[in-house]
Design an enzyme around this catalytic site. Structure first.
Site, PDB file in Angstrom:
ATOM      1  N   CYS C  86     118.511  -4.631  66.812  1.00 43.44           N
ATOM      2  CA  CYS C  86     118.246  -6.049  67.020  1.00 43.44           C
ATOM      3  C   CYS C  86     117.519  -6.269  68.347  1.00 43.44           C
ATOM      4  O   CYS C  86     116.363  -5.893  68.472  1.00 43.44           O
ATOM      5  CB  CYS C  86     119.553  -6.842  66.934  1.00 43.44           C
ATOM      6  N   HIS C 203     122.417  -4.923  61.830  1.00 36.50           N
ATOM      7  CA  HIS C 203     123.459  -4.417  62.732  1.00 36.50           C
ATOM      8  C   HIS C 203     124.423  -3.457  62.039  1.00 36.50           C
ATOM      9  O   HIS C 203     125.450  -3.897  61.518  1.00 36.50           O
ATOM     10  CB  HIS C 203     124.294  -5.591  63.253  1.00 36.50           C
ATOM     11  N   GLU C 205     126.561  -1.567  63.346  1.00 43.38           N
ATOM     12  CA  GLU C 205     127.874  -1.519  64.018  1.00 43.38           C
ATOM     13  C   GLU C 205     128.807  -2.594  63.483  1.00 43.38           C
ATOM     14  O   GLU C 205     130.006  -2.540  63.689  1.00 43.38           O
ATOM     15  CB  GLU C 205     127.695  -1.633  65.533  1.00 43.38           C
TER      16      GLU C 205
END
Ligand SMILES: Nc1ncnc2c1ncn2[C@@H]1O[C@H](COP(=O)(O)OP(=O)(O)O)[C@@H](O)[C@H]1O
Ligand SMILES: [Mg+2]
Lengths: 741, 82, 233, 82
Positions: C86, C203, C205
Site C-alpha cells: 500500500c 494488504h 497482513e
C-alpha cells in the site's frame, strides 16, 4: 473602567452572569477575563442547563473504573485491562464545513481517549442528515463521510461501526457524533489533573493559530445567518500531526513522568488549564509569550481562546522536562514549558512579565451558573400520538413494500459510507461493519470487545421517554446479538434550543427514559456530551440522545453474527411481536407519516430476552442472532438472508394486521437460528426460562418466502413475500449509492 | 473558446498541514532559504463560449458554486482565448 | 531469517505487519526507524502501509527522502528482498525502485473492501508457494491505488512478467468490474526486473489469521520464508 | 526575496479522475459549455534568495526532486520578486 455591556453580550454572557463574575472576582473583569468566562460558562463547556438532569443518570457499577467527570469513561474488562470510551458531537462545525467539521470531530474524540493513556482501537460514527433528494444534504453527507474517512484512516484507527439516519428535521442541522474506544492496562491510566505545586506545565503538539476562536460559544447558539457570518476561522485537521502526537503521548505516559494530561478541545488552552487545576484543587501560572504560534501578532485573548487542533497540555514531574522534550523531539514535535502549578487555586495568565488574567480556576468550572429551565409538554405530542394508525389501508403487494423498505436510506446498507472507512487497520476487527455490533479482539487474550451506537430520533420525537429507553435497549440488544455482555454507556444528547420549555421537557423525558433503561439493563453511564441549539428558524432536530455502548465477549470463539448459517437450520423469533405500527419506517415509506406511538418497551421482557439469547450464544446453541429494528420482522429476516447468502422459508400465524406483523417495530425481538436437531432443546429452555417465542421456519433455498396462515378465516392467509435473496440484496446494497449519483 | 486557469489557495489564517510538511521536507533536503510553502489547487477549464464577458461570468459562477470552498479557500482566475 | 519493518512518521500498518510476520513465519522481526542509517542484518525489509507524512504532497513523496531509504535502496540493488504494501508500494515507486505511479482512485473515494487477486507469476520470492493463476482474496484500503505507467513501461512490465497480482473476479477473470480503482491492466502488484522488490496495494497482513476470517495473506509471508530456506522458487 | 508560483498538471496521457468527475458535476449543474477540466496543484514557495537566476535554479531543482512526479506530472512556474 466599566465595560460596555455589548462586549459580554456578544460573547454570549447574560447581564446577570456578568454580575456574578464581578461578584466572584470582587472587581470588574478585563477583556481577556470576560472572554475566558464567556467560553467556560458557555453551554458547551459548562453544561449549565443540562447538569441537573445529567445528575440523575446512574453512573456506578462493579465494572466502572471511571465515571463522568474525566475526559472519558473507563470500564474493567478483567486481566488488569480496561476499555476507555467516549462520544462527542461536532454538529455545528460540520454543518458549516462538512469535511473539516467531521474530521476535527474525529481528531477531538481520539485525543479524549489517548489523553487517558489508552491506545484508541476503534471509532464509530453516528450521523443524521436531511433527505437525500436535497443536493445540499448529499453534499453534507459526502463531505462528512469523507472527513471521517480522511482523518480516521490517516491516523490508523479503524472506523468499525455507526449509523446513519435521514429525516427532514436534520436538514439544516446535521448531526455528527463520533465515538472512540481505546484499550489500556489499568496501571497506565492518566487523568487530567494539574497536581504537585511547582510542577512544570507544557504545551505540546501543533502551533497555536487563530482557529475557531469562540468555537464553544458558536456551538452554544442557533445556526443563523448572522452566526454563520461571525463564524470563527474554520479549524483544519491535521491527522498526520495527530498520529505523531498520539504516539509521542503514549510513549511519554509510559515513562511515568506525566502527572496529568488533557487535550485542548473546545476553548483550547483555557478549558484544559482551568479544568486540570480545578480537578486537582491547585492553580496554574502560564506565560503566553512562550506558547508556540503559527501566526504573528496574536493577542493573549486569541491565544487563550484558540481552538487549534492537535495540541495537549501536560503537567510533568519537576526535573523531567528535558526527557519529555526529547521524546516529543523524536516524533518531530514541539514541547514547551509555559508555566507551573501553583498552590493558590488561581489561573494566572501572563504575557511576558505582565499579568493579563487572574481568575480562581474553580470559578470557571464548579462555580459556573446552573439553570433549572422551565419545561412544557409540546403541543404536537397529543396529535401525533393519537393518530389513528389502525385505520390506514393495508398494502396489496407485500413484496413491493418490502423492497421499498429495503431501499429506504434509513434501512438500506450503509456500505456507501463504511466502504470509505478503513475498518480493518490494527488487525483486531473480528466483526466488520454490517452486522449488529462490531467486535474487536483483544490481542493476546481470548477476549473481545463489542461496540455499537444507536438512537431512533423519530421514536424520541413521538415519545421522548420511551424513545430514549429504546435507544439503550437496542444498543444492548445489538451487543447481545454479537455475543457480548453489555457493560456501560456513553451518550451524546442532541437537542434544539433548551431555552424553549418544550425542548427542555423532551430533554428531561429522554434522560428519564435513558436512566430507567440503564438501571434495568445494568449499563451505567460513564460520560457523554450535550449538544443543544441544533435548531434553525424554529425547526429543531428530532430529540436524538445517541447511545454508545460497549460490551465484553468472554470467548471470541463464541462471537455471533446475524447471517443465517446453514440450510435446514430452524429459525425462531425470541420475544413477542405485537401490533405496533406507530413510528415505523413502514408508515413513513408507505404513507409519508411520522406518527403514532412508538413501540412499547417492557424492560423486564427485554432483560429476559437478552439474558436468554446471550446465554445460549455462549452455550453454542444459537448459530445466528439479529434483532428486529427499523422495518420490523420482514426486514430483519431479509438482512439475515443477505448476510448469510441464503434464503429462508417462513410461516407465521396471523393474529393481527399483516403489515403490522411484518413491518411493525416491536421491541425486544431477536431472530435466531439453531441446528435443526436442536429445536426441541431450544424450546424446552425457552419454556423453562419463561421467554416468549415463535417458531418461524427454516433456513434454505435462495429466496425469502413468508407465508401467513389465518386459522379463523379460510382464504385470508397465503403467501405474502416471495423474493430471491439476490434481488433483495441488490435493492438493499445499492440504494444509497444510487441516490448519491 | 476560452480556457480558464483557476488558482485556489487556502485562506490566510487557515492551517495548511501539507504546506508545512513540504516546507520541512524541503529544508531537510538542504533548501534552507525556503520561508513558507502554501499548497492549493490549479484547475484548467475549457469553455466553449464565444464571449469573454460571458465566460468570465460562468467561471466565477462555477467557482462560487462548486469549484471552490469559500469557507476555507480563496481563488483567482485568468481567461485566455484559445 | 530476519525481517525488518520500516516505521515512517505516519506509518500505521507497521505494527500489523510485524504481528502478521511473527504469527505466520515465527521468524524474528524488528522495527527499523526512519532515521536509521543502516539495514544491516535484515534479510527482508517491509515498507508498511499507512500515511507516511500524512500523504501530503503525493503519497510516498516525502517518505522516500527519509534517511533509511538510502540503505534500503542499496539493499534492494544488492538483491535484498523488499516488499512495499500500500503506502509502501507508493514509496517504492516514488523512490524509483519500481516503475510507474499510483494516483487517485477512479471514483475519488477511499476504498476498503476485499478484492480477488490472480497470481500472475509464481516464480518470485513473494509468490513461490502459489500456483500460477491462483486466486486469492486480499483486502484493499486506499485512496490512491490507481496504477499508471507509460505505454512502453507497461509493455515491458507485461513482457518481463513483472505484473505479479491482478484484480480479478472470484473465478479469476480479469474484468473491468473487478478493477476497484482504475489501475491500468488491473494491476494490483508488480515487481522489479530482478524480482526481488515487490509492491502491492492490497494488504496481505490483514488476512493472515483465522480469527480475522481469512488466511489467504499467509501465502505471501510463507513464500518469503520458504524462498529464503530454499524450499520453493 | 522571491515568490515562486508553481503550477503542476497531470500529463496529457494520464487520465484525470478528479477532472472528469468535476466536469460531469459542472455539466449536471447546467454548464453545458464546459469541454474539459484538468485538476492539478498550485504551490506558492517563498524563497529568501537575492538573485533571480539562483532562485530559478533552486525552484527547478525542488520541482525535479520533490515537488513534481515526472512519471505523471508536468509543471511550469513563475517567479515574482517580493
Ligand atoms: N456511518 C456508519 N459507519 C460505519 N458503519 C456503519 C455506519 N452506519 C451503519 N453502519 C453499520 O451498518 C450496520 C447496520 O447499521 P444499523 O442499520 O444502524 O443497524 P442496527 O439497526 O442493527 O443498529 C452496523 O454494522 C453498523 O455499524
Ligand atoms: Mg441502529
Amino acid at each position: 473602567m466599566v465595560m460596555d455591556p455589548k462586549v459580554w453580550r456578544e460573547m454570549g454572557l447574560t447581564d446577570s452572569e456578568y454580575e456574578k463574575i464581578v461578584e466572584i472576582l470582587g472587581r470588574e473583569p478585563n477583556y481577556v477575563e470576560v472572554g475566558i468566562f464567556a467560553v467556560m460558562w458557555s453551554e458547551h463547556c459548562s453544561y449549565k442547563t443540562s447538569r441537573p438532569a445529567l445528575k440523575t443518570l446512574p453512573t456506578e457499577g462493579p465494572a466502572i473504573l471511571q465515571g463522568p467527570g474525566e475526559n472519558a469513561g473507563i470500564v474493567d474488562i478483567g486481566d488488569g485491562q480496561a476499555v476507555v470510551f467516549k462520544i462527542e458531537s461536532h454538529n455545528h462545525p460540520s454543518a458549516i464545513e462538512p469535511y473539516q467539521g467531521a474530521a476535527t470531530g474525529v481528531g477531538g474524540i481520539l485525543r479524549d481517549i489517548f489523553t487517558m493513556g489508552a491506545r484508541p482501537v476503534a471509532v464509530l460514527d453516528s450521523l443524521r442528515f436531511g433527505e437525500l433528494d436535497n443536493p445540499r444534504v448529499r453534499y453534507l453527507f459526502d463531505g462528512v463521510v469523507a472527513g471521517i474517512s480522511g482523518y480516521g484512516n490517516c491516523i490508523g484507527v479503524p472506523t468499525v461501526g455507526g449509523e446513519v439516519y435521514f429525516a427532514d428535521s436534520y436538514e439544516d442541522n446535521c448531526l455528527v457524533n463520533v465515538m472512540c474506544v481505546g484499550l489500556i492496562d489499568q496501571k497506565d491510566i492518566k487523568k487530567g489533573v494539574a497536581a504537585g505545586i511547582g510542577n512544570p506545565v507544557m504545551v505540546v503538539g501543533a502551533k497555536t493559530g487563530r482557529d475557531g476562536i469562540h468555537g464553544a460559544t458558536f456551538a452554544s447558539e442557533e445556526l443563523s445567518e448572522e452566526a454563520a457570518e461571525r463564524r470563527p476561522a474554520v479549524q483544519v485537521g491535521d491527522p498526520f500531526m495527530e498520529k505523531l502526537l498520539l504516539e509521542a503521548c503514549l510513549e511519554v505516559i509510559k515513562t511515568g513522568y506525566v502527572v496529568g494530561i488533557q487535550d485542548m478541545g473546545a476553548a483550547g488552552l483555557t478549558s484544559s488549564s482551568c479544568e486540570m487545576a480545578s480537578r486537582a484543587g491547585t492553580g496554574l501560572e502560564m506565560d503566553l509569550a512562550l506558547v508556540p504560534r503559527r501566526e504573528e501578532g496574536m493577542t493573549p485573548y486569541e491565544v487563550m481562546l484558540s481552538e487549534s487542533q492537535e495540541r495537549m497540555l501536560l503537567v510533568v514531574e519537576k526535573g523531567t522536562e528535558e526527557k519529555v522534550k526529547e521524546i516529543f523531539a523524536k516524533w518531530d514535535l514541539d514541547a514547551v514549558v509555559v508555566g507551573r502549578v501553583t498552590g493558590d487555586g488561581i489561573l494566572r495568565i501572563k504575557e511576558g512579565s505582565q499579568v493579563v488574567a487572574e481568575i480562581p480556576a474553580r470559578a470557571l468550572t464548579e462555580q459556573a451558573p446552573v439553570y433549572h429551565r422551565p419545561t412544557r409538554v409540546p403541543a404536537y405530542l397529543e396529535e401525533v400520538q393519537n393518530y389513528p394508525v389502525d385505520s390506514l389501508n393495508m398494502p396489496h403487494d407485500y413484496n413491493e413494500v418490502l423492497l421499498k423498505l429495503l431501499a429506504s436510506p434509513n434501512i438500506a446498507s450503509k456500505e456507501y459510507a463504511y466502504k470509505q472507512y478503513d475498518y480493518m487497520v490494527g488487525l483486531n476487527t473480528v466483526v466488520t461493519p454490517g452486522s449488529d455490533a462490531a467486535v474487536l479482539r483483544v490481542k493476546g487474550t481470548r477476549k473481545g470487545i463489542a461496540m455499537t451506537t444507536d438512537c431512533n430520533g423519530r421514536y424520541c420525537y413521538l415519545d421522548p421517554k420511551t424513545g430514549a429507553a429504546i435507544a439503550v435497549a437496542e444498543a444492548a440488544r445489538n451487543l447481545v446479538c454479537s455475543g457480548a455482555k453489555p457493560l456501560a454507556v456513553t451518550n451524546c444528547l442532541n437537542f434544539g434550543n433548551p431555552e424553549k420549555p418544550e425542548v427542555m421537557w423532551t430533554f428531561w423525558q429522554c434522560i428519564e427514559g435513558m436512566a430507567e433503561a440503564c438501571r434495568a439493563l445494568e449499563t451505567p453511564v460513564t460520560g457523554g456530551n450535550v449538544s443543544f441549539y441544533n435548531e434553525t428558524r424554529g425547526n429543531a432536530v428530532y430529540p436524538t440522545p445517541t447511545i454508545g455502548m460497549v460490551g465484553l465477549v468472554e470467548d471470541l470463539d463464541k462471537v455471533c453474527t446475524q447471517g443465517f448459517k446453514q440450510a435446514g437450520d430452524a429459525i425462531f423469533l425470541i420475544g413477542e411481536n405485537l401490533p405496533e405500527l406507530g413510528g415505523s419506517e413502514y408508515l413513513k415509506i408507505q404513507f409519508g407519516l411520522e406518527k403514532g406511538k412508538p413501540p412499547a418497551l417492557n424492560l423486564e421482557l427485554e432483560k429476559k430476552v437478552q439474558r436468554f439469547v446471550l446465554d445460549e450464544i455462549k452455550s453454542g446453541l444459537i448459530k445466528s442472532a439479529h434483532d428486529c429494528s427499523e422495518g420490523g420482522l420482514a426486514v430483519a429476516l431479509a438482512e439475515c438472508c443477505i448476510s448469510g447468502g441464503i434464503g429462508a422459508d417462513i410461516t407465521m400465524v396471523r393474529r393481527f394486521r399483516g403489515d403490522a406483523l411484518l413491518f411493525g417495530e416491536s421491541q425486544s425481538c431477536i431472530i435466531i437460528s439453531v441446528d435443526r436437531h436442536k429445536g426441541v432443546e431450544l424450546v424446552k429452555k425457552l419454556v423453562d426460562a419463561g421467554v416468549p417465542y415463535t417458531q418461524l421456519g427454516t433456513v434454505g433455498g435462495d429466496s425469502l418466502i413468508i407465508n401467513v396462515v389465518n386459522p379463523g378465516c379460510t382464504g385470508c392467509g397465503g403467501n405474502l413475500v416471495n423474493l430471491p435473496v439476490k434481488k433483495i440484496e441488490e435493492t438493499w446494497r445499492g440504494a444509497i449509492a444510487c441516490l448519491m449519483k | 473558446m476560452f480556457q480558464a486557469k483557476i488558482y485556489v489557495t487556502l485562506r490566510k489564517s487557515v492551517l495548511d498541514p501539507q504546506g508545512s510538511v513540504v516546507r520541512k521536507s524541503l529544508y531537510a533536503l538542504g533548501y534552507h532559504n525556503v520561508q513558507e510553502v502554501r499548497i492549493g489547487r490549479y484547475m484548467v477549464v475549457d469553455l466553449e463560449v464565444a464571449d469573454r464577458a460571458e465566460a468570465e461570468k460562468q467561471v466565477r459562477d462555477m467557482c462560487d458554486k462548486l469549484l471552490v470552498n469559500p469557507v476555507i479557500e480563496d481563488y483567482t482566475f485568468e481567461l485566455v482565448e484559445v | 531469517m530476519k525481517f525488518g519493518v520500516v516505521v515512517f512518521p505516519g506509518s500505521n500498518c507497521d505494527a500489523d505487519c510485524l504481528h502478521a510476520i511473527q504469527t505466520v513465519t515465527g521468524q524474528p522481526v524488528e522495527y527499523i526507524w526512519h532515521k536509521s542509517g543502516s539495514v544491516d542484518g535484515f534479510d527482508c525489509i517491509v515498507l508498511p502501509g499507512g500515511f507516511s507524512y500524512g500523504d501530503y504532497l503525493r503519497c510516498g513523496a516525502v517518505a522516500r527522502f527519509s534517511p533509511v531509504m538510502k540503505p534500503v535502496i542499496e539493499f534492494a540493488r544488492r538483491g535484498g528482498m523488499v516488499m512495499g504494501i500500500c503506502n509502501g508500494f507508493q514509496i517504492l515507486t516514488e523512490a524509483g525502485l519500481l516503475p510507474g505511479a499510483l494516483h487517485r482512485n477512479k471514483n475519488l473515494q477511499f476504498l476498503c473492501h476485499d478484492t480477488y487477486l490472480r497470481v500472475e507469476n509464481n516464480t518470485t520470492p513473494f509468490t513461490c508457494r502459489a500456483s500460477e493463476g491462483q486466486v486469492i482474496k486480499i483486502p484493499i484500503a486506499h485512496g490512491e491505488g490507481n496504477y499508471y505507467a507509460d505505454p512502453e513501461t507497461l509493455r515491458q512490465l507485461e513482457e518481463n512478467k513483472q505484473v505479479i497480482f491482478r484484480y480479478c473476479d472470484p473465478h479469476g477473470e480479469v474484468t473491468p468490474e473487478a478493477n476497484p480503482n482504475g489501475s491500468l491492466n488491473n494491476i494490483a502488484g508488480i515487481c522489479n526486473e530482478q524480482g526481488n522488490v515487490l509492491g502491492m496495494m492490497p494488504h496481505p497482513e490483514r488476512c493472515a489469521e483465522a480469527v480475522l476470517g481469512n488466511t489467504d495473506g499467509q501465502l505471501i509471508f510463507q513464500s518469503l520464508l520458504d524462498f529464503w530456506q530454499r524450499r520453493c522458487g
